[in-house]
Design an enzyme around this catalytic site. Structure first.
Site, PDB file in Angstrom:
ATOM      1  N   HIS A  57     -26.266 -28.757  41.388  1.00  0.00           N
ATOM      2  CA  HIS A  57     -25.155 -29.484  40.008  1.00  0.00           C
ATOM      3  C   HIS A  57     -24.106 -28.990  40.956  1.00  0.00           C
ATOM      4  O   HIS A  57     -23.516 -27.045  41.098  1.00  0.00           O
ATOM      5  CB  HIS A  57     -25.744 -29.091  38.429  1.00  0.00           C
ATOM      6  CG  HIS A  57     -24.925 -28.946  37.509  1.00  0.00           C
ATOM      7  ND1 HIS A  57     -24.343 -30.538  37.697  1.00  0.00           N
ATOM      8  CD2 HIS A  57     -23.700 -28.304  37.005  1.00  0.00           C
ATOM      9  CE1 HIS A  57     -23.345 -31.248  36.446  1.00  0.00           C
ATOM     10  NE2 HIS A  57     -22.646 -29.458  36.943  1.00  0.00           N
TER      11      HIS A  57
ATOM     12  N   ALA B  96     -20.758 -24.727  50.043  1.00  0.00           N
ATOM     13  CA  ALA B  96     -21.874 -24.134  49.850  1.00  0.00           C
ATOM     14  C   ALA B  96     -23.044 -24.687  49.680  1.00  0.00           C
ATOM     15  O   ALA B  96     -23.700 -24.550  49.498  1.00  0.00           O
ATOM     16  CB  ALA B  96     -20.884 -23.545  49.053  1.00  0.00           C
TER      17      ALA B  96
ATOM     18  N   ASN C 187     -25.793 -34.038  50.576  1.00  0.00           N
ATOM     19  CA  ASN C 187     -26.708 -33.154  50.766  1.00  0.00           C
ATOM     20  C   ASN C 187     -28.055 -33.461  51.205  1.00  0.00           C
ATOM     21  O   ASN C 187     -28.529 -32.071  51.740  1.00  0.00           O
ATOM     22  CB  ASN C 187     -26.787 -32.313  49.192  1.00  0.00           C
ATOM     23  CG  ASN C 187     -25.645 -31.230  48.963  1.00  0.00           C
ATOM     24  OD1 ASN C 187     -26.097 -30.516  49.361  1.00  0.00           O
ATOM     25  ND2 ASN C 187     -24.441 -32.251  48.258  1.00  0.00           N
TER      26      ASN C 187
END
Ligand code: GAR
Length: 195
Positions: A109, A173, A14
């Site tokens: 999260h 995603a 990320n």
């Protein structure tokens, strides 16, 4: 430009997506990637991307969270961040630390909060028989995996999914969601994004 520090604990996929996104007309730039684990693979990836890195090993503080955070604050404050992004950062932060960055610390999260705060989110979603799963970007408050939601991305649960296959789909995603949510937030838009 808004200055962004990113906190990681592991591979940092990320973080890589966030760093890569902050270019051109993006309202922010990365100024630091810091980890509580000096061996986190993401630190090397950040360095390759030309972002300054810092490591503060939480194990040296033997469970004293306040002392760990005091040490982490040295490189963090020196980088003068406007925004902090938690990206796979696996240490619980004290209310004192959270308060210092209130309203400008984001977390991602791997669940559709308020479902499944904490760990093992994918196994819990499968156990519950959920038909969809996803990820949430939210502002950090002193309540774990709580706080105002900035965005969510949903994915289907497929027949035969294991926690690992579902985690991989959700992670993809996440890579769409977090850069999009950060861009909006850094540009002053705190309205909710749904992908
Ligand atoms: C991501 O799935 C992130 O949502 C999750 O850890 C993974 C980190 O992957 N975060 C949490 O579980 C926070 N409690 P990455 O290091 O490749 O970005």
């Amino acid at each position: 430009v808004r200055r962004v520090a990113i906190l990681i604990s592991g591979g940092g996929s990320n973080m890589v997506e966030l760093v890569r996104s902050m270019t051109g007309d993006h309202p922010a730039r990365p100024v630091l990637v810091a980890s509580n684990d000096p061996a986190a693979a993401g630190l090397a990836r950040a360095a390759e991307l030309g972002v300054p890195t810092a490591a503060v090993d939480h194990r040296a503080f033997k469970g004293d969270r306040a002392a760990f955070e005091a040490a982490l604050l040295d490189p963090l404050l020196a980088a003068r961040p406007d925004i902090i992004c938690l990206a796979g950062f696996m240490r619980i932060l004290t209310p004192d630390f959270v308060r210092r960055f209130e309203g400008r610390m984001l977390n991602i999260h791997p669940s559709l909060l308020p479902k499944y705060p904490g760990l093992h989110t994918h196994a819990r979603a499968l156990e519950a028989g959920d038909r969809e799963a996803g990820a949430t970007v939210h502002l950090v408050t002193s309540v774990l995996d709580d706080g105002p939601i900035l965005g969510q991305a949903r994915v289907p649960v497929q027949p035969g999914d294991t926690a690992a296959t579902l985690a991989a789909r959700v992670l993809k995603a996440e890579h769409r969601l977090y850069p999009a949510a950060l861009r909006r937030f850094a540009g002053g838009d705190a309205s909710r994004l749904d992908l």
